[in-house]
Design a protein around this motif. Structure first.
Motif, mmCIF file in Angstrom:
data_model
loop_
_atom_site.group_PDB
_atom_site.id
_atom_site.type_symbol
_atom_site.label_atom_id
_atom_site.label_comp_id
_atom_site.label_asym_id
_atom_site.label_seq_id
_atom_site.Cartn_x
_atom_site.Cartn_y
_atom_site.Cartn_z
ATOM 1 N N ASP A 48 12.306 21.403 19.624
ATOM 2 C CA ASP A 48 11.791 20.088 19.239
ATOM 3 C C ASP A 48 11.489 19.246 20.473
ATOM 4 O OD1 ASP A 48 12.412 21.000 16.731
ATOM 5 O OD2 ASP A 48 14.301 19.862 16.602
ATOM 6 N N ARG A 49 10.607 18.273 20.296
ATOM 7 C CA ARG A 49 10.334 17.323 21.386
ATOM 8 C C ARG A 49 11.592 16.530 21.719
ATOM 9 N NH1 ARG A 49 5.386 13.520 20.796
ATOM 10 N NH2 ARG A 49 5.790 13.323 23.034
ATOM 11 N N ALA A 50 12.406 16.231 20.718
ATOM 12 C CA ALA A 50 13.655 15.506 20.942
ATOM 13 C C ALA A 50 14.708 16.482 21.465
ATOM 14 C CB ALA A 50 14.136 14.861 19.654
ATOM 15 N N VAL A 51 15.156 16.251 22.694
ATOM 16 C CA VAL A 51 16.166 17.122 23.291
ATOM 17 C C VAL A 51 17.571 16.595 23.041
ATOM 18 C CG1 VAL A 51 14.605 18.026 25.038
ATOM 19 C CG2 VAL A 51 15.930 15.946 25.528
ATOM 20 N N ALA A 52 17.673 15.376 22.502
ATOM 21 C CA ALA A 52 18.968 14.799 22.102
ATOM 22 C C ALA A 52 18.708 13.819 20.971
ATOM 23 C CB ALA A 52 19.651 14.095 23.275
ATOM 24 N N CYS A 53 19.637 13.772 20.029
ATOM 25 C CA CYS A 53 19.483 12.887 18.864
ATOM 26 C C CYS A 53 20.784 12.127 18.625
ATOM 27 C CB CYS A 53 19.133 13.689 17.605
ATOM 28 S SG CYS A 53 17.640 14.695 17.744
ATOM 29 N N GLY A 54 20.651 10.908 18.167
ATOM 30 C CA GLY A 54 21.822 10.103 17.845
ATOM 31 C C GLY A 54 21.422 9.009 16.881
ATOM 32 N N GLY A 55 22.399 8.211 16.496
ATOM 33 C CA GLY A 55 22.063 7.142 15.566
ATOM 34 C C GLY A 55 23.228 6.250 15.238
ATOM 35 N N GLU A 56 22.939 5.238 14.452
ATOM 36 C CA GLU A 56 23.913 4.246 14.003
ATOM 37 C C GLU A 56 23.697 4.026 12.511
ATOM 38 O OE1 GLU A 56 26.776 0.950 14.806
ATOM 39 O OE2 GLU A 56 26.239 2.844 15.754
ATOM 40 N N ASN A 57 24.780 4.133 11.740
ATOM 41 C CA ASN A 57 24.724 3.946 10.281
ATOM 42 C C ASN A 57 23.774 4.937 9.615
ATOM 43 O OD1 ASN A 57 26.412 1.592 10.421
ATOM 44 N ND2 ASN A 57 24.632 0.387 11.024
ATOM 45 N N ILE A 58 23.678 6.145 10.151
ATOM 46 C CA ILE A 58 22.704 7.097 9.647
ATOM 47 C C ILE A 58 23.250 8.520 9.703
ATOM 48 C CG2 ILE A 58 21.523 7.661 11.811
ATOM 49 C CD1 ILE A 58 19.731 6.736 8.563
ATOM 50 N N ASP A 59 22.859 9.344 8.727
ATOM 51 C CA ASP A 59 23.134 10.777 8.736
ATOM 52 C C ASP A 59 21.873 11.457 9.243
ATOM 53 O OD1 ASP A 59 23.614 13.435 8.295
ATOM 54 O OD2 ASP A 59 24.118 13.238 6.175
ATOM 55 N N LEU A 60 21.904 11.975 10.468
ATOM 56 C CA LEU A 60 20.704 12.516 11.091
ATOM 57 C C LEU A 60 20.148 13.729 10.346
ATOM 58 C CD1 LEU A 60 21.655 12.180 14.856
ATOM 59 C CD2 LEU A 60 19.959 10.852 13.609
ATOM 60 N N ALA A 61 20.968 14.367 9.539
ATOM 61 C CA ALA A 61 20.479 15.519 8.773
ATOM 62 C C ALA A 61 19.617 15.082 7.594
ATOM 63 C CB ALA A 61 21.652 16.357 8.288
ATOM 64 N N HIS A 62 19.743 13.823 7.200
ATOM 65 C CA HIS A 62 18.998 13.328 6.040
ATOM 66 C C HIS A 62 18.410 11.934 6.329
ATOM 67 C CE1 HIS A 62 20.847 16.602 3.777
ATOM 68 N NE2 HIS A 62 22.014 16.226 4.277
ATOM 69 N N VAL A 63 17.962 11.711 7.558
ATOM 70 C CA VAL A 63 17.578 10.372 7.976
ATOM 71 C C VAL A 63 16.401 9.824 7.176
ATOM 72 C CG1 VAL A 63 16.177 11.306 9.874
ATOM 73 C CG2 VAL A 63 16.982 8.942 9.964
ATOM 74 N N LYS A 64 15.375 10.645 6.928
ATOM 75 C CA LYS A 64 14.198 10.145 6.196
ATOM 76 C C LYS A 64 14.562 9.737 4.776
ATOM 77 C CE LYS A 64 11.858 13.820 7.443
ATOM 78 N NZ LYS A 64 10.793 14.847 7.609
#
Length: 318
Positions: A48-64
């Motif tokens: 993927d273009r994203a080489v690192a992922c993170g977040g706040e108040n979010i489940d990155l596996a189901h972000v959309k």
């Protein structure tokens, strides 16, 4: 040295798809990493273009799905579904060929998102492709506030976000861009008139606005409008700009946009200062409430002690 870009996205799904860039890391970028000493075993796992992922108040596996559900829950059907912030770092702070820096940059993106949009869903995707292979974050902020349901409301937000970004860089000993302070705008004709000690209506207008902003009654746009009205100035929001109108010392009707007066009088600067003032007032209010609770607790303790003391003689008599 971190720079900031801000934009709105009508499709949250499209913005997230671009930020993740699933399966879209180019072979030329993989080859560049290999040529610069990154472990082949690590590169083979990059797709993927994203080489690192993170977040706040979010489940990155189901972000959309999560962001869409949140917008539906709060009934938000406006044109803008998410805000996009691109936070880019120079090679003097982080090196794109150092995998450890990928996560560090992502963590800074998450912290920036937390500061500029507390109680919002934030997803952060770190890229290393593009011109110069500078590490940069794509920060996607869902519009609804999870506590209030209100939309992310900051229009022309570059100054506020940049200030948070600069503070973050200072805290982590990173390079901070030295920007010129906000200045007033004076035409050549105005400077000549002022040099003669004559009346300049724009200076008069600036003085009235400055006095209104310094007035203790001014805490939000509504109160600012009222205070300006007391000073004979009518303020109007016109899209991304603000305009002021008044009768000058010669009783002539004058009107000027904030951009003609100087950056301190533009819509973004005015709203940023009012937003900061509201945050300070809210913090003070909460602090006063905490202080009052301590006083009440202390009084309750004293009352219990007095009740205990008043019961002691009766107990001793029995």
């Amino acid at each position: 040295m971190a720079t900031i870009k801000i934009s709105r996205a009508q499709s949250g799904t499209a913005a997230l798809n671009y930020a993740l860039g699933q399966g879209k890391l180019k072979q030329q970028d993989r080859d560049w990493l290999l040529e610069n000493g990154v472990e082949p075993s690590l590169i083979s796992g990059l797709t993927d273009r994203a080489v690192a992922c993170g977040g706040e108040n979010i489940d990155l596996a189901h972000v959309k799905e999560q962001m869409q559900t949140t917008r539906t829950l709060f009934g938000q059907r406006g044109k803008t579904e998410v805000m996009r912030v691109i936070q880019s770092f120079g090679p003097q702070d982080f090196v794109a060929t150092n995998p450890a820096d990928w996560q560090r940059v992502n963590d800074l993106g998450v912290e920036l998102g937390r500061r500029i949009a507390p109680n919002h869903e934030v997803a952060v995707y770190t890229h290393l492709d593009g011109d110069g292979h500078k590490l940069h974050n794509h920060i996607i902020i869902n519009m609804p506030n999870l506590k209030t349901g209100k939309k992310y409301h900051h229009t022309n937000d570059w100054q506020r976000v940049t200030r948070f970004n600069d503070q973050l860089c200072q805290e982590h000993d990173l390079t901070v861009i030295q920007r010129p302070e906000q200045q007033e705008r004076h035409t050549l004709a105005e400077r000549k008139i002022s040099a003669k000690g004559a009346y300049v209506w724009k200076d008069d207008l600036r003085d009235r606005i400055d006095q209104a902003m310094q007035d203790p009654r001014t805490s939000d746009f509504k109160s600012l409008s009222a205070v300006l009205s007391d000073k004979g100035v009518n303020i109007r929001i016109r899209g991304q700009s603000v305009s002021y109108a008044f009768l000058d010392a010669e009783n002539k009707r004058r009107q000027a946009r904030g951009t003609k007066l100087g950056s301190s009088y533009e819509k973004g600067a005015i709203f940023d200062e009012l937003a900061n003032r509201s945050q300070i007032l809210e913090a003070q209010r909460l602090s006063e409430q905490d202080h009052q609770r301590l006083i009440d607790a202390h009084r309750a303790t004293q009352q219990r002690e007095r009740q205990t003391q008043s019961r002691k003689p009766a107990t001793q008599q029995r």
